[in-house]
Design a protein around this motif. Structure first.
Motif, PDB file in Angstrom:
ATOM      1  N   GLN A 232      36.369  51.916  49.720  1.00 38.88           N
ATOM      2  CA  GLN A 232      35.503  52.810  50.479  1.00 38.88           C
ATOM      3  C   GLN A 232      34.515  52.072  51.372  1.00 38.88           C
ATOM      4  O   GLN A 232      33.804  52.694  52.155  1.00 38.88           O
ATOM      5  N   GLY A 233      34.449  50.754  51.250  1.00 42.42           N
ATOM      6  CA  GLY A 233      33.532  49.979  52.076  1.00 42.42           C
ATOM      7  C   GLY A 233      32.124  49.891  51.534  1.00 42.42           C
ATOM      8  O   GLY A 233      31.211  49.445  52.237  1.00 42.42           O
ATOM      9  N   THR A 234      31.924  50.298  50.277  1.00 44.56           N
ATOM     10  CA  THR A 234      30.601  50.148  49.660  1.00 44.56           C
ATOM     11  C   THR A 234      30.200  48.686  49.635  1.00 44.56           C
ATOM     12  O   THR A 234      29.031  48.345  49.782  1.00 44.56           O
ATOM     13  N   CYS A 235      31.187  47.826  49.424  1.00 41.93           N
ATOM     14  CA  CYS A 235      30.986  46.391  49.542  1.00 41.93           C
ATOM     15  C   CYS A 235      32.160  45.829  50.341  1.00 41.93           C
ATOM     16  O   CYS A 235      33.245  46.411  50.354  1.00 41.93           O
ATOM     17  N   THR A 236      31.937  44.705  50.975  1.00 42.91           N
ATOM     18  CA  THR A 236      33.009  44.090  51.759  1.00 42.91           C
ATOM     19  C   THR A 236      33.978  43.334  50.872  1.00 42.91           C
ATOM     20  O   THR A 236      35.201  43.463  51.004  1.00 42.91           O
ATOM     21  N   PHE A 237      33.430  42.536  49.963  1.00 40.31           N
ATOM     22  CA  PHE A 237      34.251  41.694  49.105  1.00 40.31           C
ATOM     23  C   PHE A 237      34.172  42.196  47.661  1.00 40.31           C
ATOM     24  O   PHE A 237      33.081  42.275  47.084  1.00 40.31           O
ATOM     25  N   GLY A 238      35.309  42.520  47.114  1.00 44.27           N
ATOM     26  CA  GLY A 238      35.349  43.005  45.742  1.00 44.27           C
ATOM     27  C   GLY A 238      36.152  42.057  44.866  1.00 44.27           C
ATOM     28  O   GLY A 238      37.263  41.660  45.218  1.00 44.27           O
ATOM     29  N   GLU A 239      35.592  41.687  43.731  1.00 44.63           N
ATOM     30  CA  GLU A 239      36.297  40.850  42.760  1.00 44.63           C
ATOM     31  C   GLU A 239      37.403  41.672  42.097  1.00 44.63           C
ATOM     32  O   GLU A 239      37.161  42.794  41.650  1.00 44.63           O
ATOM     33  N   VAL A 240      38.598  41.126  42.052  1.00 43.76           N
ATOM     34  CA  VAL A 240      39.729  41.860  41.460  1.00 43.76           C
ATOM     35  C   VAL A 240      40.596  40.924  40.622  1.00 43.76           C
ATOM     36  O   VAL A 240      40.549  39.705  40.765  1.00 43.76           O
ATOM     37  N   PHE A 241      41.393  41.538  39.755  1.00 46.45           N
ATOM     38  CA  PHE A 241      42.445  40.835  39.032  1.00 46.45           C
ATOM     39  C   PHE A 241      43.749  41.012  39.809  1.00 46.45           C
ATOM     40  O   PHE A 241      44.078  42.115  40.235  1.00 46.45           O
ATOM     41  N   THR A 242      44.508  39.949  39.945  1.00 43.44           N
ATOM     42  CA  THR A 242      45.674  40.008  40.821  1.00 43.44           C
ATOM     43  C   THR A 242      46.827  40.837  40.275  1.00 43.44           C
ATOM     44  O   THR A 242      47.769  41.117  41.007  1.00 43.44           O
ATOM     45  N   THR A 243      46.771  41.242  39.004  1.00 43.20           N
ATOM     46  CA  THR A 243      47.841  42.097  38.460  1.00 43.20           C
ATOM     47  C   THR A 243      47.409  43.561  38.370  1.00 43.20           C
ATOM     48  O   THR A 243      48.121  44.368  37.769  1.00 43.20           O
ATOM     49  N   ASP A 244      46.282  43.908  38.941  1.00 45.94           N
ATOM     50  CA  ASP A 244      45.785  45.280  38.817  1.00 45.94           C
ATOM     51  C   ASP A 244      46.557  46.232  39.723  1.00 45.94           C
ATOM     52  O   ASP A 244      46.735  45.975  40.920  1.00 45.94           O
ATOM     53  N   GLY A 245      47.008  47.344  39.175  1.00 47.07           N
ATOM     54  CA  GLY A 245      47.809  48.309  39.917  1.00 47.07           C
ATOM     55  C   GLY A 245      47.072  49.010  41.030  1.00 47.07           C
ATOM     56  O   GLY A 245      47.691  49.554  41.955  1.00 47.07           O
ATOM     57  N   ARG A 246      45.737  49.010  40.987  1.00 46.40           N
ATOM     58  CA  ARG A 246      44.963  49.692  42.024  1.00 46.40           C
ATOM     59  C   ARG A 246      44.946  48.935  43.351  1.00 46.40           C
ATOM     60  O   ARG A 246      44.590  49.505  44.376  1.00 46.40           O
ATOM     61  N   ILE A 247      45.341  47.676  43.320  1.00 43.50           N
ATOM     62  CA  ILE A 247      45.397  46.905  44.568  1.00 43.50           C
ATOM     63  C   ILE A 247      46.376  47.557  45.534  1.00 43.50           C
ATOM     64  O   ILE A 247      46.078  47.769  46.714  1.00 43.50           O
ATOM     65  N   GLN A 248      47.564  47.899  45.041  1.00 42.89           N
ATOM     66  CA  GLN A 248      48.570  48.528  45.888  1.00 42.89           C
ATOM     67  C   GLN A 248      48.219  49.967  46.206  1.00 42.89           C
ATOM     68  O   GLN A 248      48.358  50.414  47.342  1.00 42.89           O
ATOM     69  N   SER A 249      47.755  50.710  45.204  1.00 45.15           N
ATOM     70  CA  SER A 249      47.500  52.134  45.427  1.00 45.15           C
ATOM     71  C   SER A 249      46.366  52.362  46.420  1.00 45.15           C
ATOM     72  O   SER A 249      46.363  53.363  47.143  1.00 45.15           O
ATOM     73  N   LEU A 250      45.408  51.442  46.489  1.00 47.94           N
ATOM     74  CA  LEU A 250      44.279  51.566  47.411  1.00 47.94           C
ATOM     75  C   LEU A 250      44.467  50.729  48.679  1.00 47.94           C
ATOM     76  O   LEU A 250      43.582  50.680  49.531  1.00 47.94           O
ATOM     77  N   ASN A 251      45.628  50.078  48.792  1.00 47.58           N
ATOM     78  CA  ASN A 251      45.973  49.294  49.982  1.00 47.58           C
ATOM     79  C   ASN A 251      44.927  48.217  50.272  1.00 47.58           C
ATOM     80  O   ASN A 251      44.512  48.012  51.415  1.00 47.58           O
ATOM     81  N   LEU A 252      44.511  47.517  49.228  1.00 44.21           N
ATOM     82  CA  LEU A 252      43.547  46.438  49.400  1.00 44.21           C
ATOM     83  C   LEU A 252      44.268  45.144  49.788  1.00 44.21           C
ATOM     84  O   LEU A 252      45.407  44.918  49.405  1.00 44.21           O
ATOM     85  N   LYS A 253      43.571  44.310  50.513  1.00 45.92           N
ATOM     86  CA  LYS A 253      44.116  43.007  50.915  1.00 45.92           C
ATOM     87  C   LYS A 253      43.513  41.927  50.029  1.00 45.92           C
ATOM     88  O   LYS A 253      42.283  41.835  49.895  1.00 45.92           O
ATOM     89  N   LEU A 254      44.375  41.093  49.428  1.00 42.81           N
ATOM     90  CA  LEU A 254      43.899  39.996  48.604  1.00 42.81           C
ATOM     91  C   LEU A 254      43.623  38.781  49.474  1.00 42.81           C
ATOM     92  O   LEU A 254      44.415  38.440  50.355  1.00 42.81           O
ATOM     93  N   LEU A 255      42.506  38.116  49.230  1.00 44.35           N
ATOM     94  CA  LEU A 255      42.186  36.890  49.947  1.00 44.35           C
ATOM     95  C   LEU A 255      42.775  35.694  49.205  1.00 44.35           C
ATOM     96  O   LEU A 255      42.646  35.584  47.983  1.00 44.35           O
ATOM     97  N   ALA A 256      43.417  34.822  49.936  1.00 42.37           N
ATOM     98  CA  ALA A 256      44.028  33.638  49.347  1.00 42.37           C
ATOM     99  C   ALA A 256      42.953  32.685  48.843  1.00 42.37           C
ATOM    100  O   ALA A 256      41.971  32.418  49.544  1.00 42.37           O
ATOM    101  N   ASP A 257      43.149  32.186  47.642  1.00 48.70           N
ATOM    102  CA  ASP A 257      42.250  31.190  47.057  1.00 48.70           C
ATOM    103  C   ASP A 257      42.687  29.822  47.580  1.00 48.70           C
ATOM    104  O   ASP A 257      43.305  29.027  46.882  1.00 48.70           O
ATOM    105  N   ASP A 258      42.355  29.551  48.840  1.00 49.42           N
ATOM    106  CA  ASP A 258      42.933  28.393  49.530  1.00 49.42           C
ATOM    107  C   ASP A 258      42.438  27.049  49.016  1.00 49.42           C
ATOM    108  O   ASP A 258      43.061  26.020  49.267  1.00 49.42           O
ATOM    109  N   LYS A 259      41.340  27.029  48.292  1.00 54.05           N
ATOM    110  CA  LYS A 259      40.875  25.786  47.684  1.00 54.05           C
ATOM    111  C   LYS A 259      41.293  25.683  46.217  1.00 54.05           C
ATOM    112  O   LYS A 259      40.884  24.754  45.520  1.00 54.05           O
TER     113      LYS A 259
END
Length: 332
Positions: A232-259
């Motif tokens: 909903q944009g309440t916050c820009t960056f949200g901490e998530v678990f990468t196996t959580d089913g809500r990532i797909q259902s809410l169409n969230l984009k995961l940021l790569a842990d490039d380091k």
């Protein structure tokens, strides 16, 4: 919420409260297996017949599902299972294991390495991380690991909604310092209580990626609320678990842990070493579960609970039946 869901929610809440009382009053005595199962691929094990084994879990969806998967596996093997799911917090759950209040806990290699054993530097290679955790946990804590699942890595990362991803041009965690410099009004974060203070959480990310959050722009929410708040944009960056089913259902984009800051969080069964020595057959009971679980499978199971509103025990039993691991009484 239907009556069945409400009653189990109340049970989970009461057990979570019991977890808070660990140091003074101990955890509650647990309850019996919530659903009946019969042997399938997992067959009765004579050494486990009639033995009482208590299974614990932490108090979030994936852990509840994993706890029930373990319980149904043990029941199919002939054990007398006690359910002590939804323990509040990783440390409390671990203390319940080491103090003999529970016997089985599915846990994560990264959590053990960083939080239980106090290591600051994660090992990027999953197998090397597991071997290091296994050795250290056994030597320091008398905790054994078995049935490790390298196909499941429920690590942390940050997510953004699709609008923020396009507007700010963020693809990876190392983009966060740039956003903080160029768009300070968008440098808002939603995290849960543990992530806000854990070495493998926000303090460690800040150090590894070279930024410092403004405390006034960090919202501490329950784990489940973070996904909706980010969408909903309440916050820009949200901490998530990468196996959580809500990532797909809410169409969230995961940021790569490039380091590669976040540890590997492969899942495995933890138990006291003396128990594994007494019942080495436990490995053969849990191994078929680990062999069939992947990140995608677990994401689907999590979504059935968090998105569709199903009960974790029902989800776990149905999946095990679909895999042929157990049979549901009356269904052949």
């Amino acid at each position: 919420m239907n009556l069945r869901m409400r009653s189990r929610a109340l049970k989970a809440a009461s057990l979570a409260m019991a977890g808070l009382l660990l140091s003074s009053c101990g955890l509650s005595s647990g309850s019996s297996l919530p659903l009946a199962v019969e042997p399938g691929i997992i067959q009765p094990v004579p050494e486990l017949e009639g033995q009482t084994i208590t299974v614990g879990s932490k108090n979030f969806t994936e852990q509840l599902i994993m706890g029930y998967l373990g319980e149904f596996a043990l029941a199919a093997a002939g054990a007398n299972v006690r359910d002590l799911s939804s323990i509040q917090g990783s440390t409390t759950a671990r203390n319940a294991l080491t103090s003999n209040q529970i016997d089985i806990l599915w846990d994560y290699t990264g959590t053990s390495w960083v939080n239980y054993n106090g290591n600051n530097n994660p090992i990027p290679d999953a197998r090397a991380q597991f071997e290091a955790v296994k050795k250290q946990d056994l030597e320091r804590n008398g905790v054994a690991w078995t049935a490790i699942d390298y196909q499941v890595d429920n690590t942390y990362t940050f997510s953004v909604n699709q609008d923020a991803a396009k507007r700010l041009g963020v693809e990876k965690v190392s983009d966060i310092p740039r956003v903080m410099a160029e768009h300070p009004e968008d440098a808002t974060f939603c995290v849960d209580t543990e992530f806000a203070s854990r070495n493998d959480g926000l303090p460690g990310v800040e150090q590894a990626y070279g930024f410092k959050t403004d405390p006034s722009k960090v919202k501490v929410l329950t784990e489940g609320a973070i996904y909706q708040a980010t969408a909903q944009g309440t916050c820009t960056f949200g901490e998530v678990f990468t196996t959580d089913g809500r990532i797909q259902s809410l169409n969230l984009k995961l940021l790569a842990d490039d380091k590669q800051f976040f540890p590997r969080y492969n899942i495995g069964v933890t138990l006291r070493d003396e128990m594994l020595k007494r019942y080495p057959q436990l490995t053969q009971v849990f191994a078929p579960v680990s062999e069939r679980l992947t990140n995608q499978e677990l994401m689907k199971l999590n979504a059935q609970v968090d998105v569709e509103g199903r009960d974790p025990a029902d989800v776990a039993r149905d999946w095990m039946a679909e895999q042929g691991l157990i049979k549901i009484p009356g269904q052949g």
